[in-house]
Design a protein around this motif. Structure first.
Motif, PDB file in Angstrom:
ATOM      1  N   UNK A  87       0.943  -1.059  -0.144  1.00  0.00           N
ATOM      2  CA  UNK A  87       0.110  -0.104   0.009  1.00  0.00           C
ATOM      3  C   UNK A  87       0.938   1.290  -0.130  1.00  0.00           C
ATOM      4  N   UNK A  88       0.617   2.267  -1.016  1.00  0.00           N
ATOM      5  CA  UNK A  88       1.328   3.419  -1.007  1.00  0.00           C
ATOM      6  C   UNK A  88       0.500   4.472  -0.114  1.00  0.00           C
ATOM      7  N   UNK A 109      -3.222   7.635   8.132  1.00  0.00           N
ATOM      8  CA  UNK A 109      -2.572   7.231   9.270  1.00  0.00           C
ATOM      9  C   UNK A 109      -2.762   5.633   9.396  1.00  0.00           C
ATOM     10  N   UNK A 110      -1.910   5.044  10.166  1.00  0.00           N
ATOM     11  CA  UNK A 110      -2.013   3.691  10.061  1.00  0.00           C
ATOM     12  C   UNK A 110      -3.187   3.053  10.980  1.00  0.00           C
ATOM     13  N   UNK A 125       3.725   8.663  -0.477  1.00  0.00           N
ATOM     14  CA  UNK A 125       4.353   7.731  -1.165  1.00  0.00           C
ATOM     15  C   UNK A 125       5.416   6.682  -0.515  1.00  0.00           C
ATOM     16  N   UNK A 126       5.440   6.619   0.786  1.00  0.00           N
ATOM     17  CA  UNK A 126       6.017   5.731   1.771  1.00  0.00           C
ATOM     18  C   UNK A 126       5.059   4.224   1.368  1.00  0.00           C
ATOM     19  N   UNK A 127       5.735   3.302   0.897  1.00  0.00           N
ATOM     20  CA  UNK A 127       5.199   2.025   0.834  1.00  0.00           C
ATOM     21  C   UNK A 127       5.202   0.991   1.995  1.00  0.00           C
TER      22      UNK A 127
END
Length: 107
Positions: free
Chosen positions: A15-16, A22-23, A52-54
């Motif tokens: 998931x990007x 948020x988590x 953009x964090x995967x």
């Protein structure tokens, strides 16, 4: 450091992160435990995530357990309500060190 089978893509999807995510929100949308989502990605639940964090999101066909100090294979198998042999089939290597991800295929 979590350990995975060589074909670990079967255990999770990617998931990007988008702006505003948020988590907790991501966990809710995938119907997974927020603590598991954070641990799977080496994150703290309240840690900053950025666009953009995967991250890896657990798949529904599997159950997940992150080992604690003192765990045994028998204890983990009992937690999953399965056999030790089945756990060994589903995990390439089991060290039972604290923080190892152990996976079990839901039947």
């Amino acid at each position: 450091m979590l350990n995975y089978r060589a074909d670990n893509d079967v255990y999770y999807e990617y998931y990007t992160i988008r702006k505003g995510d948020n988590l907790y929100q991501i966990a809710k949308s995938y119907n997974v435990n927020p603590s598991l989502l954070a641990a799977l990605n080496g994150l703290d639940l309240n840690e900053f995530i950025y666009p953009n964090q995967v991250i890896m999101v657990p798949k529904k066909d599997y159950s997940y357990y992150i080992t604690k100090d003192g765990d045994t294979l028998a204890l983990v198998a009992n937690t999953f309500e399965t056999t030790q042999d089945q756990l060994l089939k589903n995990n390439e290597t089991i060290y039972l060190r604290e923080g190892q991800l152990i996976v079990n295929k839901n039947i």
